[in-house]
Motif scaffolding. Structure first.
Motif, short mmCIF file in Angstrom:
data_model
loop_
_atom_site.label_atom_id
_atom_site.label_comp_id
_atom_site.label_asym_id
_atom_site.label_seq_id
_atom_site.Cartn_x
_atom_site.Cartn_y
_atom_site.Cartn_z
N ALA A 16 0.85 -1.21 0.00
CA ALA A 16 0.00 0.00 0.00
C ALA A 16 0.88 1.25 0.00
CB ALA A 16 -0.93 0.00 1.21
N MET A 17 1.96 1.23 0.76
CA MET A 17 2.84 2.41 0.78
C MET A 17 3.38 2.71 -0.62
SD MET A 17 4.85 1.76 4.36
CE MET A 17 5.98 3.13 4.24
N SER A 18 3.79 1.69 -1.33
CA SER A 18 4.30 1.90 -2.70
C SER A 18 3.22 2.50 -3.59
CB SER A 18 4.75 0.60 -3.35
OG SER A 18 5.73 -0.01 -2.60
N GLN A 19 2.01 1.91 -3.50
CA GLN A 19 0.91 2.39 -4.35
C GLN A 19 0.54 3.85 -4.00
OE1 GLN A 19 -0.66 0.69 -6.89
NE2 GLN A 19 0.97 -0.79 -6.55
N PHE A 20 0.49 4.14 -2.70
CA PHE A 20 0.11 5.50 -2.27
C PHE A 20 1.13 6.52 -2.78
CE2 PHE A 20 -2.23 3.94 1.85
CZ PHE A 20 -3.20 3.33 1.05
N LYS A 21 2.40 6.13 -2.70
CA LYS A 21 3.46 7.05 -3.15
C LYS A 21 3.34 7.29 -4.66
CE LYS A 21 7.62 9.01 -2.76
NZ LYS A 21 7.75 10.28 -2.08
N GLN A 22 3.15 6.19 -5.39
CA GLN A 22 3.09 6.26 -6.85
C GLN A 22 1.91 7.10 -7.32
OE1 GLN A 22 3.46 2.12 -7.87
NE2 GLN A 22 3.52 2.68 -10.02
N THR A 23 0.79 7.00 -6.59
CA THR A 23 -0.42 7.68 -7.05
C THR A 23 -0.62 9.04 -6.38
OG1 THR A 23 -1.64 6.34 -5.45
CG2 THR A 23 -1.69 5.59 -7.72
N GLN A 24 0.36 9.44 -5.56
CA GLN A 24 0.37 10.77 -4.94
C GLN A 24 -0.92 11.10 -4.21
OE1 GLN A 24 1.58 13.54 -7.97
NE2 GLN A 24 3.64 12.74 -7.96
N LEU A 25 -1.28 10.25 -3.29
CA LEU A 25 -2.46 10.51 -2.47
C LEU A 25 -2.22 11.71 -1.57
CD1 LEU A 25 -3.69 7.03 -1.19
CD2 LEU A 25 -4.22 8.22 -3.30
N PHE A 26 -3.33 12.32 -1.12
CA PHE A 26 -3.23 13.39 -0.11
C PHE A 26 -3.45 12.76 1.26
CE2 PHE A 26 -5.52 16.08 2.85
CZ PHE A 26 -4.63 17.13 2.98
N PHE A 27 -2.59 13.12 2.22
CA PHE A 27 -2.73 12.60 3.58
C PHE A 27 -3.10 13.73 4.53
CE2 PHE A 27 0.73 10.11 1.62
CZ PHE A 27 -0.01 8.95 1.44
N GLU A 28 -3.82 13.39 5.59
CA GLU A 28 -4.15 14.37 6.62
C GLU A 28 -2.86 14.95 7.19
OE1 GLU A 28 -7.04 15.59 7.59
OE2 GLU A 28 -8.08 14.39 6.11
N PRO A 29 -2.77 16.28 7.32
CA PRO A 29 -1.52 16.91 7.73
C PRO A 29 -1.01 16.50 9.11
CG PRO A 29 -3.31 18.53 7.49
CD PRO A 29 -3.83 17.22 7.02
N ASP A 30 -1.91 16.05 10.00
CA ASP A 30 -1.47 15.67 11.34
C ASP A 30 -0.74 14.34 11.38
OD1 ASP A 30 -2.33 17.83 12.63
OD2 ASP A 30 -4.24 16.98 13.30
N GLY A 31 -0.91 13.54 10.36
CA GLY A 31 -0.40 12.16 10.41
C GLY A 31 1.05 12.04 9.99
#
Ligand SMILES: C[S@@+](CC[C@H](N)C(=O)[O-])C[C@H]1O[C@@H](n2cnc3c(N)ncnc32)[C@H](O)[C@@H]1O
Length: 297
Positions: A16-31
């Motif tokens: 999931a980390m690889s996929q999230f990085k590749q697809t440039q997801l937005f993450f909540e700023p606090d996390g």
């Protein structure tokens, strides 16, 4: 998106980390970004605690569990649905809240300020608190837990949001002293007064919505939109709060990126800017007397 060959929780988190990085997801700023998002979703989708001991990460998943995890990760990546909506839960000020697409996901520097009791500006322990524009109820419920003798009113215009707020009142077993009320800002509060008003109103400028990451498009639009300049609700609240604060009362309001603009619009008001770690999200406080003075300008 192929994920064959994944066997364990650890495999899915790494993938999931690889996929999230590749697809440039937005993450909540606090996390903590990638890792936290992947761990939250993989473990959360299987009702496992985020703090699960590492030894369990190497367990093989059951066939049904593969489908559940793959389904949730696919929705996160392809539809950009935020993790909080996918899991139905968000954390705010160290507390869990039920959330879904009827309410904004709790994210506010007030999470840091509520446990500090707005010192030194709050002169008296509040017995009546108003959370105006409550959404999920996160600000008011966090206040109710900090000020355990206070009665708290959660106000929103959206009936849908108030339903979610009610679920959160029940989750925290606060039915005896936390209540919901539907009102268009202060309109239906008549002459009620409060020792503390906390508020995160809508404050986005009309054209800002389309610039936000896709994740925000899942949030209710009425949570954010605030006219052409974003000040519509903030100004209304600043001007009307004096009629709803007790003598030693305090208004605390999140105003986002509008700090500079507000000092220009109200040059004679000495706003108290509360300190916290979110640089781009200002929070101001005004005493009842300052609200009164602003009202008379
Ligand atoms: C920015 S969200 C804040 C939600 C919550 N306080 C939080 O921190 O997550 C603003 C909320 O204001 C509500 N709202 C919008 N217009 C309103 C109005 N005229 N009167 C009362 N509430 C309103 C929306 O329904 C939404 O729940």
């Amino acid at each position: 998106m192929s994920n064959s060959g994944l066997a364990t929780l650890r495999d899915y988190i790494r993938w999931a980390m690889s996929q999230f990085k590749q697809t440039q997801l937005f993450f909540e700023p606090d996390g903590d970004g990638l890792f936290e998002e992947a761990r939250t979703l993989v473990l959360g989708s299987l009702h496992l605690p985020y703090e699960l001991h590492d030894k369990y990460l190497d367990c093989n998943l059951h066939a049904d569990e593969h489908a559940i995890v793959q389904n949730i990760l696919t929705k996160r990546i392809e539809q950009r649905i935020p993790a909080a909506y996918l899991l139905g839960e968000a954390w705010f000020a160290g507390l869990p809240f039920k959330v879904d697409e009827r309410v904004m996901i709790p994210r506010s520097p007030l999470a840091q300020l509520i446990p500090q009791h707005f010192a030194p500006w709050l002169m008296k322990t509040p017995l009546r608190i108003l959370d105006l524009c409550t959404g999920s109820g996160c600000l008011g419920i966090a206040c109710a837990i900090e000020f355990d003798d206070a009665e708290v009113m959660l106000v929103d215009f959206s009936e849908d949001a108030l339903q979610v707020a009610k679920e959160n009142i029940a989750l925290h077993q606060l039915e005896q002293r936390v209540f919901t009320h539907r009102s268009d800002m202060f309109a239906d509060l008549r002459a009620q007064r409060f020792d503390l008003i906390v508020c995160k109103p809508p404050y986005l400028q009309a054209d800002a919505w389309s610039q936000l990451p896709r994740e925000f498009q899942h949030e209710p639009q009425e949570s954010s939109h605030a006219g052409n300049d974003g000040l519509e609700f903030i100004q209304q609240i600043l001007q009307q709060s004096s009629q709803h604060l007790t003598d030693k009362g305090l208004l605390v309001i999140e105003v986002g990126e509008h700090q500079q603009r507000l000092t220009e619009v109200y040059p004679d008001t000495d706003f108290i800017w509360l300190e916290h770690s979110h640089n781009d999200t200002a929070v101001l406080a005004l005493t009842a007397q300052q609200c009164e003075a602003l009202n008379n300008m």
